[in-house]
Write a protein that holds these residues in place. Structure first.
Motif, PDB file in Angstrom:
ATOM      1  N   GLU A  58       0.514  -1.547  -0.304  1.00  0.00           N
ATOM      2  CA  GLU A  58      -0.097   0.049  -0.243  1.00  0.00           C
ATOM      3  C   GLU A  58       1.076   1.063   0.106  1.00  0.00           C
ATOM      4  OE1 GLU A  58      -2.819   2.645   2.739  1.00  0.00           O
ATOM      5  OE2 GLU A  58      -2.387   1.154   2.889  1.00  0.00           O
ATOM      6  N   LEU A  59       1.458   1.250   0.743  1.00  0.00           N
ATOM      7  CA  LEU A  59       2.924   2.314   0.805  1.00  0.00           C
ATOM      8  C   LEU A  59       3.260   2.793  -0.044  1.00  0.00           C
ATOM      9  CD1 LEU A  59       4.455   4.820   2.254  1.00  0.00           C
ATOM     10  CD2 LEU A  59       6.023   2.458   3.055  1.00  0.00           C
ATOM     11  N   ALA A  60       4.120   1.757  -1.253  1.00  0.00           N
ATOM     12  CA  ALA A  60       4.816   1.695  -2.457  1.00  0.00           C
ATOM     13  C   ALA A  60       3.846   2.154  -3.517  1.00  0.00           C
ATOM     14  CB  ALA A  60       5.315   0.071  -2.722  1.00  0.00           C
ATOM     15  N   ALA A  61       2.085   1.291  -3.359  1.00  0.00           N
ATOM     16  CA  ALA A  61       1.327   2.550  -4.468  1.00  0.00           C
ATOM     17  C   ALA A  61       1.414   3.448  -4.321  1.00  0.00           C
ATOM     18  CB  ALA A  61      -0.178   1.395  -4.319  1.00  0.00           C
ATOM     19  N   SER A  62       0.577   3.930  -3.177  1.00  0.00           N
ATOM     20  CA  SER A  62       0.290   5.486  -2.155  1.00  0.00           C
ATOM     21  C   SER A  62       1.836   5.992  -3.807  1.00  0.00           C
ATOM     22  CB  SER A  62       0.222   5.569  -1.304  1.00  0.00           C
ATOM     23  OG  SER A  62      -0.733   4.660  -0.272  1.00  0.00           O
ATOM     24  N   ARG A  63       3.039   6.165  -2.944  1.00  0.00           N
ATOM     25  CA  ARG A  63       4.340   6.195  -4.007  1.00  0.00           C
ATOM     26  C   ARG A  63       4.044   7.031  -5.253  1.00  0.00           C
ATOM     27  NH1 ARG A  63       8.924   4.602   0.187  1.00  0.00           N
ATOM     28  NH2 ARG A  63       8.991   6.262   1.731  1.00  0.00           N
ATOM     29  N   ALA A  64       3.427   5.676  -5.904  1.00  0.00           N
ATOM     30  CA  ALA A  64       3.390   5.848  -7.291  1.00  0.00           C
ATOM     31  C   ALA A  64       2.578   6.594  -7.874  1.00  0.00           C
ATOM     32  CB  ALA A  64       3.647   4.533  -7.531  1.00  0.00           C
ATOM     33  N   ALA A  65       1.362   6.079  -6.751  1.00  0.00           N
ATOM     34  CA  ALA A  65      -0.080   7.278  -7.604  1.00  0.00           C
ATOM     35  C   ALA A  65       0.345   8.381  -6.890  1.00  0.00           C
ATOM     36  CB  ALA A  65      -1.277   7.011  -6.245  1.00  0.00           C
ATOM     37  N   HIS A  66       1.132   9.100  -6.433  1.00  0.00           N
ATOM     38  CA  HIS A  66       1.467  10.619  -5.789  1.00  0.00           C
ATOM     39  C   HIS A  66       2.869  10.768  -7.125  1.00  0.00           C
ATOM     40  CE1 HIS A  66       2.348  14.403  -4.318  1.00  0.00           C
ATOM     41  NE2 HIS A  66       3.651  13.955  -4.565  1.00  0.00           N
ATOM     42  N   ALA A  67       3.116   9.911  -7.576  1.00  0.00           N
ATOM     43  CA  ALA A  67       4.455  10.784  -8.495  1.00  0.00           C
ATOM     44  C   ALA A  67       3.651   9.990  -9.817  1.00  0.00           C
ATOM     45  CB  ALA A  67       5.877   9.271  -8.347  1.00  0.00           C
ATOM     46  N   ALA A  68       2.270   9.832  -9.978  1.00  0.00           N
ATOM     47  CA  ALA A  68       1.744   9.954 -11.058  1.00  0.00           C
ATOM     48  C   ALA A  68       0.629  11.121 -11.001  1.00  0.00           C
ATOM     49  CB  ALA A  68       1.209   8.160 -11.395  1.00  0.00           C
ATOM     50  N   GLY A  69       0.563  11.320 -10.046  1.00  0.00           N
ATOM     51  CA  GLY A  69      -0.313  12.637 -10.275  1.00  0.00           C
ATOM     52  C   GLY A  69      -1.458  12.489  -9.730  1.00  0.00           C
TER      53      GLY A  69
END
Length: 291
Positions: A58-69
């Motif tokens: 969940e943490l890794a996905a949350s970071r990726a989702a932020h990076a993807a805007g």
């Protein structure tokens, strides 16, 4: 330690804080924390193996989702706690999602999840293969002597038919829990939040989940699919989509059956099970008519 004590103990606050629960979470507990002029969302939740929830994922996905805007920034994390930037936005309702003007705004956001997030995801990634999840739920329900056990062999047989009908499969990075409340509207743009179930899957699972969670009409389903794929709806795509929509409803039903046994959150899971089982049976009857 109480939730409030856990939040106070994080050691990231600039001064005295105000903590208020955010209602609606049924796999974790969420809080709005006011820290002077700053506002943060704190999510408390441990791994839930029976639901295939891994908080590091969940943490890794949350970071990726932020990076993807498409999702707010991660501010801090420790095991069992995720602190996110607060977005001043309202969650959508199923009525909102069903509106054609909202639906056509949602589709680009979902496509960015599917095709941009994987470029930003770092570390070991999970796969959320719905038919594996269904089989695992059924095995766990049988092992726990669930009161729903008499239904399970039939549901497993139906799942096998759906898996055979839904291929061939394209693989993308899925959100896998497209409830209306996981979309936020800040008046300028839409956001997608809550990455508990994130992982590689077929896009048709997210689209089927979006439609089933928000009770789309056939017209809304057609608009969704033609907008997403940017082409007229074919019989082949329609058939594979309907199988995945059924799979989404079956997974939600079994998720609720498992939660009846394992969850400590105050929620009427029995009623939720009955509601989703009835919706699955209706969708499956329609699927059978087409096959």
């Amino acid at each position: 330690m109480t939730p409030e004590e856990r939040i106070h103990a994080l050691g990231i606050w600039q001064g005295p804080i105000d903590i208020a629960p955010i209602t609606g979470g049924i796999t974790n507990r969420n809080y709005l924390v006011k820290d002077g002029a700053l506002r943060r969302v704190v999510r408390l939740g441990d791994d839930i193996p029976v639901h295939h929830i891994n908080r590091q994922n969940e943490l890794a996905a949350s970071r990726a989702a932020h990076a993807a805007g498409i999702s707010p920034a991660v501010i801090h994390h420790v095991p069992g706690v995720l602190v996110l930037d607060f977005i001043d936005a309202a969650p959508l309702s199923p009525d909102d999602v069903r509106k054609p003007e909202t639906l056509v705004r949602l589709i680009p956001l979902i496509r960015r999840c599917h095709y941009d997030m994987a470029r930003h995801f770092r570390g070991q990634a999970m796969i959320f293969w719905v038919f594996h999840v269904i089989r695992d739920y059924i095995a766990n329900l049988k092992a726990a002597n669930s009161p729903h056990t008499p239904l399970l062999d039939d549901l497993l047989e139906k799942a096998e038919r759906l898996e055979a009908a839904a291929g061939p499969f394209e693989i993308a990075f899925g959100h896998n829990d497209l409830l209306a409340a996981n979309f936020l509207d800040d008046g300028r743009r839409l956001w997608l939040i809550d990455w508990d179930y994130a992982g590689f899957n077929t896009p048709l699972f997210d689209l089927g989940g979006l439609a089933s969670n928000n009770e789309f009409s056939e017209e809304a389903e057609c608009l969704m699919l033609e907008t997403y794929f940017d082409q007229p709806l074919t019989d082949d795509l329609s058939g594979r989509y309907r199988a995945m929509k059924c799979a989404s409803l079956l997974r939600e039903t079994l998720w609720s059956m498992i939660s009846e046994i394992h969850s400590t959150i105050d929620f009427n899971y029995a009623a939720y099970t009955a509601e989703n089982l009835a919706r699955f049976e209706r969708a499956y009857r329609a699927f059978e008519q087409d096959h």
